[in-house]
Design a protein around this motif. Structure first.
Motif, short mmCIF file in Angstrom:
data_model
loop_
_atom_site.label_atom_id
_atom_site.label_comp_id
_atom_site.label_asym_id
_atom_site.label_seq_id
_atom_site.Cartn_x
_atom_site.Cartn_y
_atom_site.Cartn_z
N ALA A 159 0.70 -1.31 -0.06
CA ALA A 159 -0.03 -0.14 -0.03
C ALA A 159 0.90 1.15 -0.06
CB ALA A 159 -1.01 0.06 1.18
N ALA A 160 1.94 1.13 0.59
CA ALA A 160 2.85 2.47 0.76
C ALA A 160 3.32 2.82 -0.67
CB ALA A 160 4.00 1.98 1.58
N GLU A 161 3.50 1.83 -1.64
CA GLU A 161 3.96 2.05 -2.93
C GLU A 161 3.02 2.63 -3.66
OE1 GLU A 161 6.53 2.25 -6.34
OE2 GLU A 161 6.92 2.31 -3.87
N ILE A 162 1.99 2.19 -3.25
CA ILE A 162 0.45 2.71 -4.09
C ILE A 162 0.45 4.29 -3.79
CG2 ILE A 162 -1.84 2.98 -4.22
CD1 ILE A 162 -0.58 0.68 -5.85
N ASP A 163 0.79 4.58 -2.38
CA ASP A 163 0.53 6.04 -1.88
C ASP A 163 1.71 6.94 -2.87
OD1 ASP A 163 -1.31 5.55 -0.20
OD2 ASP A 163 0.21 4.98 1.50
N ARG A 164 2.94 6.55 -3.04
CA ARG A 164 3.99 6.98 -3.72
C ARG A 164 3.60 7.18 -5.18
NH1 ARG A 164 7.74 6.45 -7.00
NH2 ARG A 164 7.55 4.21 -7.66
N LEU A 165 3.08 6.17 -5.79
CA LEU A 165 2.68 6.13 -7.31
C LEU A 165 1.52 7.23 -7.41
CD1 LEU A 165 2.72 2.43 -8.26
CD2 LEU A 165 4.23 4.39 -9.08
N LEU A 166 0.59 7.45 -6.20
CA LEU A 166 -0.40 8.36 -6.46
C LEU A 166 0.27 9.69 -6.24
CD1 LEU A 166 -3.25 6.50 -4.56
CD2 LEU A 166 -3.16 6.90 -6.88
N ALA A 167 1.17 9.78 -5.59
CA ALA A 167 1.62 11.16 -5.27
C ALA A 167 2.57 11.80 -6.53
CB ALA A 167 2.66 11.14 -4.03
N VAL A 168 2.91 10.79 -7.63
CA VAL A 168 3.69 11.12 -8.84
C VAL A 168 2.93 11.43 -9.97
CG1 VAL A 168 5.57 10.43 -10.44
CG2 VAL A 168 5.54 9.89 -7.93
N LYS A 169 3.10 12.54 -10.55
CA LYS A 169 2.16 12.57 -11.85
C LYS A 169 2.86 12.23 -12.92
CE LYS A 169 0.86 16.39 -14.84
NZ LYS A 169 1.04 18.04 -15.21
N ASN A 170 2.04 11.39 -13.76
CA ASN A 170 2.39 10.33 -14.90
C ASN A 170 3.54 9.30 -14.42
OD1 ASN A 170 2.28 9.25 -17.43
ND2 ASN A 170 3.20 10.88 -18.34
N PRO A 171 3.19 8.62 -13.53
CA PRO A 171 4.17 7.61 -12.76
C PRO A 171 4.60 6.63 -13.64
CG PRO A 171 2.11 7.01 -12.16
CD PRO A 171 1.60 8.16 -12.91
N PHE A 172 4.17 6.38 -15.00
CA PHE A 172 4.46 5.19 -15.86
C PHE A 172 4.86 5.61 -17.04
CE2 PHE A 172 0.77 3.60 -13.41
CZ PHE A 172 1.47 2.94 -12.60
N ALA A 173 5.51 6.86 -17.21
CA ALA A 173 5.57 7.66 -18.46
C ALA A 173 6.89 7.11 -19.05
CB ALA A 173 5.88 9.25 -18.23
#
Length: 719
Positions: free
Chosen positions: A700-714
């Motif tokens: 879940a902590a990694e999901i928190d990080r990904l949600l905080a990043v704009k366009n995390p999969f660019a």
């Protein structure tokens, strides 16, 4: 077996005939006995009637003979003789009659229409001692019923048989008594002549009535006649009627006909049994042949494979060396079956069988063990030989197969166990080869794996799951990872799928593929599923606007309290039901569609979304889409493996996406691993994507990080 059946039928027939004959004989004898008894009763009744009639006649003569007036005269004896002589015409039915005192003195008598005296009367004492003047009394040998004034008897002296009657004149209606002489009796007799017996025989329909001086063999067809000393020397006998014999004679031909009919039936049955036995032998031979052969592929089946394996192991024990067993499971065979139909699947199985026969050497055994599973026994094999054969199998089975006018690529997974290194008995080697096959599938398929000792970890997991998993649930020792579901452009996380993990203190992180099925078998899936849903709702509350997808086990869904448990957990965790999405497979629906529909409507009424997982892999998914109210379909990852933009899988994925859009459903593609797949899915109009291209399942902590990043999969999409 045929001989014993015929013998049994023959014995049964003989017993039946014997029983029938015994019944007929018994009925015949009983009928004869009853008729003889009735004849004896009629003859006894005839003589009693004759005696009674004679008694009454003699009593009337005594009353009308005016004997009392005669006794009052001066010469009573002479007067009595004259009186009895006057009655001789009325005594014609009797051969003799006497008036005697109680001491046996004959006062008057008549025989053969002539006067008779003491000498004639004394002759009667040779017949019976129970007449007046004798030494006996009448009671014991009387054939007539007791009477106050009359006694009668049938008696014999050895040469003659008479009907003897005595009337006590002092006891008749008009008593005859002389005070000077004393009590008087009227004694009369009649001989049982042939004429009399013939008359009785005609009157009572009895044949052959006669007197004999030897006791007849049948007591029912004779009457004993006592002598003066009470001994029996004469018998009245007759020829008894035998209605049973008559009936038997009349129906003898019918009985013979019935016997012949039954005999014919037995012969017919024996002939039919003989023909059936021949057919059974032929059928058994065919069954034995087919019992060891797979009908579809013409390869040996599991039974023959096991026998060949045992023989190979026995040979190895005697001569030494080594051998190997290969278990081969086809990859993506189910997709071919579902896509092209069962006929295509059958054709594919036959082609696989032919290719396997082409890669083994002489002396090796190839068998079909079940659906899409094959087995190979390689004799005198080293590890290098096994690896070479494994490579050949992979090469030949990954080459496209022409099926129904198109080329289909499947691949396979192979597990290998060797003797004596891994084991020396069939059960152990097959179990270990199956473990190696399981490892090959988990390692990405389309490969072969030798059994290694560390593979026993999965077996140990199965043994520990029940106790350890129950404790892990109770102690809150499990954890959840989440795999992102992204928008079609790959820029935004719009949902996450919750996936349970088990960080075991001894065996490390255990994936759900190793314990979910065992949890279902051991009855732990319901508490496990409730734990997952509760923990996911608790952790996802902080992700506003992100849908939470939770998988539902078929066993959990069919539980009677499933809906109420889901609503209870939502309320207890204060989670927004509109943010929750339950993923169902067609296995959830297939057992009881009506109950499933009711539960789904109830769930949707509370605002919870529903997604059909693994869409396209089930033969009836389209039916479910039409009947059940889903919000989203998830295209199964198997359609994206080895997908080419112009290939069959691409066409199927395009069709499924178009179908989902046409039905107003969101379409999510699983298993997206390459940018090419992303671009293709974006072009055909999918709404959501999920796969390793974006992220594996993470805490879940990694999901928190990904949600905080704009366009995390660019970065991943730009590769």
């Amino acid at each position: 077996m045929f001989a014993s059946t015929v013998a049994t039928l023959g014995c049964a027939f003989l017993l039946l005939m014997a029983a029938g004959a015994a019944v007929v004989v018994a009925i015949t004898r009983e009928s004869n006995r009853l008729e003889a008894q009735r004849q004896r009763e009629r003859i006894e009744a005839a003589f009693n009637n004759q005696i009674r009639a004679s008694e009454l006649r003699l009593e009337r003569l005594a009353i009308t003979g005016d004997f009392q007036e005669t006794l009052r005269g001066p010469a009573p004896r002479t007067a009595l003789q004259a009186a009895i002589t006057r009655l001789h015409g009325q005594l014609s039915d009797f051969d003799g009659a006497y008036i005697v005192t109680d001491t046996g003195t004959a006062l008057a008598g008549v025989e053969a229409n002539a006067p008779a005296g003491q000498t004639g009367y004394d002759g009667l004492r040779h017949f019976s001692d129970f007449i007046p003047g004798g030494n006996g009394r009448a009671g014991p040998i009387s054939l007539a019923s007791e009477h106050s004034a009359t006694w009668s008897s049938i008696a014999s002296n050895g040469s003659d048989t008479i009907l003897l009657m005595v009337i006590d004149l002092s006891r008749i209606a008009t008593p005859v008594f002389s005070s000077a002489i004393g009590p008087l009796s009227f004694v009369a007799y009649r001989r049982l002549s042939g004429g009399m017996l013939a008359e009785l025989a005609d009157g009572y329909r009895v044949a052959g009535m006669r007197l004999v001086d030897r006791e007849p063999a049948d007591p029912l067809s004779s009457l004993p006649i006592p002598a003066a000393d009470a001994s029996i020397g004469t018998w009245l006998t007759w020829t008894p009627a035998r209605p049973g014999d008559v009936m038997l004679e009349r129906f003898l031909w019918a009985l013979i006909a019935v016997g012949l009919l039954f005999s014919g039936i037995i012969v017919f049955a024996v002939q039919r049994l003989r023909a059936a036995a021949v057919q059974i032998v032929l059928r058994e031979q065919e069954i034995h042949r087919l019992a060891g052969q797979d009908e579809l592929s013409s390869l040996p089946n599991r039974r023959s494979f096991d026998l060949a394996f045992d023989q190979a192991l026995a040979t190895r024990d005697r001569s030494g060396g080594s051998l190997a067993v290969f278990l081969i499971d086809l990859d993506r065979f189910k997709a071919v079956n579902d896509t092209y139909g069962h006929n295509a699947g059958d054709d594919l199985i036959r082609q696989v069988a032919n290719r396997l026969l082409g890669v083994v050497k002489a002396g090796d055994t190839v068998a079909r063990l079940g659906g899409d599973e094959f087995g190979v026994i390689q004799a005198q094999a080293t590890a290098a030989d096994c690896a070479a054969l494994g490579e050949r199998i992979l090469k030949h089975l990954t080459t496209p197969f022409p099926v129904m006018g198109v080329e289909v690529t499947i691949g396979c997974s192979v597990g290998i166990a060797m003797a004596p290194q891994d084991g020396t008995d069939r059960e152990t080697l097959l179990r270990l080869a199956d473990t190696a096959l399981y490892e090959a599938k988990n390692s990405g398929r389309n490969r072969f794996s030798f059994f290694e000792q560390q593979m026993n970890r999965s077996l140990q997991v199965k043994r520990m799951v029940e106790d350890d998993l129950r404790n892990a649930i109770e102690r809150d020792e499990l954890t959840l990872h989440y795999q992102p579901q992204v928008s079609i452009d790959g820029a935004t996380i719009i949902g996450v799928e919750a996936l349970v993990r088990w960080p075991h203190p001894v065996h490390g992180m255990i994936p759900p593929s190793e314990f979910i099925q065992i949890a279902e078998e051991r009855g732990l899936i319901v508490p496990l599923s409730e734990w997952v849903l509760r923990r996911a709702c608790q952790e996802a509350k902080r992700w506003n606007g992100i849908r939470l997808a939770v998988n539902v086990s078929p066993i959990q869904f069919r539980h009677k309290d499933f809906v109420s448990n889901v609503i209870r957990i939502i309320e207890e965790t204060d989670f927004d039901p509109a943010q929750l999405e339950l993923e169902l497979t067609e296995g959830v629906l297939i057992e009881d569609a009506d109950a499933a529909e009711t539960a789904m409507m109830d769930i949707r009424a509370h605002g919870v979304g529903l997604a059909l997982d693994d869409f396209g892999t089930g033969y009836s998914s389209l039916i479910y889409l039409r009947r059940f109210a889903f919000d989203k379909i998830k295209i199964d990852r198997t359609f994206l493996e080895y997908m080419e933009e112009a290939g069959e899988s691409a066409i199927l994925v395009h069709s499924m996406a178009h179908l989902g859009r046409a039905l107003g459903l969101r379409v999510c593609a699983e298993g997206v691993e390459t940018p090419e797949q992303h671009r293709f899915l974006q072009a055909i109009g999918c709404h959501e994507l999920q796969g390793f291209l974006f992220s594996k399942a993470v805490p879940a902590a990694e999901i928190d990080r990904l949600l905080a990043v704009k366009n995390p999969f660019a970065e991943a999409l730009a590769a």
